[in-house]
Design a protein around this motif. Structure first.
Motif, short mmCIF file in Angstrom:
data_model
loop_
_atom_site.label_atom_id
_atom_site.label_comp_id
_atom_site.label_asym_id
_atom_site.label_seq_id
_atom_site.Cartn_x
_atom_site.Cartn_y
_atom_site.Cartn_z
N PHE A 152 -0.05 11.24 -0.20
CA PHE A 152 0.21 10.58 1.08
C PHE A 152 -1.00 10.66 2.01
O PHE A 152 -1.27 9.72 2.75
CB PHE A 152 1.48 11.13 1.74
N LEU A 153 -1.72 11.77 1.97
CA LEU A 153 -2.96 11.84 2.77
C LEU A 153 -3.99 10.82 2.28
O LEU A 153 -4.65 10.17 3.09
CB LEU A 153 -3.54 13.26 2.72
N ALA A 154 -4.12 10.68 0.97
CA ALA A 154 -5.05 9.69 0.42
C ALA A 154 -4.63 8.27 0.76
O ALA A 154 -5.47 7.41 1.06
CB ALA A 154 -5.17 9.86 -1.10
N THR A 155 -3.33 8.00 0.76
CA THR A 155 -2.83 6.67 1.13
C THR A 155 -3.10 6.39 2.59
O THR A 155 -3.53 5.28 2.96
CB THR A 155 -1.33 6.55 0.83
N ALA A 156 -2.86 7.36 3.46
CA ALA A 156 -3.14 7.18 4.89
C ALA A 156 -4.64 6.96 5.12
O ALA A 156 -5.03 6.10 5.92
CB ALA A 156 -2.66 8.40 5.67
N LEU A 157 -5.47 7.70 4.41
CA LEU A 157 -6.91 7.52 4.53
C LEU A 157 -7.32 6.13 4.04
O LEU A 157 -8.14 5.46 4.68
CB LEU A 157 -7.64 8.59 3.72
N ALA A 158 -6.75 5.68 2.94
CA ALA A 158 -7.06 4.34 2.43
C ALA A 158 -6.67 3.27 3.44
O ALA A 158 -7.43 2.33 3.69
CB ALA A 158 -6.33 4.09 1.11
N HIS A 159 -5.50 3.43 4.05
CA HIS A 159 -5.04 2.46 5.04
C HIS A 159 -6.00 2.43 6.24
O HIS A 159 -6.39 1.35 6.69
CB HIS A 159 -3.63 2.81 5.49
N ARG A 191 -16.80 -1.13 3.63
CA ARG A 191 -16.51 -1.09 2.19
C ARG A 191 -15.52 0.03 1.94
O ARG A 191 -15.90 1.11 1.49
CB ARG A 191 -17.80 -0.88 1.40
N PRO A 192 -14.25 -0.20 2.24
CA PRO A 192 -13.28 0.90 2.25
C PRO A 192 -13.10 1.60 0.91
O PRO A 192 -12.94 2.82 0.87
CB PRO A 192 -11.98 0.23 2.71
N MET A 193 -13.14 0.88 -0.19
CA MET A 193 -12.90 1.52 -1.49
C MET A 193 -14.06 2.43 -1.89
O MET A 193 -13.87 3.44 -2.54
CB MET A 193 -12.64 0.48 -2.57
N LEU A 222 0.83 -1.21 0.00
CA LEU A 222 0.00 0.00 0.00
C LEU A 222 0.86 1.26 0.00
O LEU A 222 0.65 2.17 -0.81
CB LEU A 222 -0.94 -0.01 1.21
N TRP A 223 1.85 1.32 0.89
CA TRP A 223 2.65 2.53 0.99
C TRP A 223 3.66 2.67 -0.15
O TRP A 223 4.02 3.80 -0.53
CB TRP A 223 3.32 2.61 2.36
#
Length: 190
Positions: free
Chosen positions: A116-123, A131-133, A59-60
């Motif tokens: 990076f904010l979107a990646t942290a939010l996705a995590h 339903r995270p996506m 993910l990261w």
């Protein structure tokens, strides 16, 4: 005893017939999608979670690659809009309602931070949301809409408003699609 078999109370107990399949369904799964293991008369059950694991490394790494792409999108968009069409790109300044004309480096930095904010939010969503996506798509989409509409709320020339909105929508689409794609790849079933 099979999951769909019925269990009877001792004779004369006055208890109704109970079927294991009424709770678990004929396929042995309960209403949450968990598989049960049954002892005598369904009294003991071992449930394994159907919640996926998140491969944080994948993910990261995808988030870092998305940050690079978003930075390059910001640089290319600024070079095209400012260099070719001679239209400045605007961004919010520190003062309320003030704008700032930004260059490629600043827009690339905004793209990196947004990625990076979107990646942290996705995590975070992958760890807690059902339903995270779907939630990620809505959040990134709405943040993108805010940035696309924002230039039209201030008093600058129409061409500056349109050019800035186009830059923001391209960056938002790039960040949203890449982060959601990498988040989907980072899910590991167990």
């Amino acid at each position: 005893m099979s999951p769909a078999s019925s269990c009877r109370a001792p004779a004369g107990a006055g208890l109704p017939l109970v079927t294991v399949s009424s709770y678990y369904g004929s396929d042995g799964y309960d209403s949450y999608g968990d598989r049960g293991e049954y002892g005598d008369h369904g009294g003991r059950r071992r449930v394994t979670s159907s919640r996926p694991r998140v491969n944080a490394g994948t993910l990261w790494a995808g988030g870092a690659a998305t940050a690079l792409v978003a930075a390059l999108v910001g640089v290319v968009a600024t070079l095209v809009v400012t260099g070719v069409f001679d239209i400045p790109v605007i961004a919010p300044a520190n003062a309320e309602g003030a704008v700032d004309y930004i260059g490629a480096v600043w827009l690339a930095g905004f793209g990196v931070v947004g990625s990076f904010l979107a990646t942290a939010l996705a995590h975070l969503l992958m760890l807690v949301a059902p339903r995270p996506m779907a939630f990620l798509g809505w959040i990134v989409g709405l943040v993108t809409v805010v940035f696309v509409v924002w230039p039209f709320t201030i008093a600058v020339e129409l061409e500056v408003q349109i050019a800035s909105a186009l830059v923001y929508i391209v960056m938002g689409i790039a960040i949203g699609s890449l982060v959601s794609g990498m988040a989907t790849r980072a899910i590991e079933e167990y």
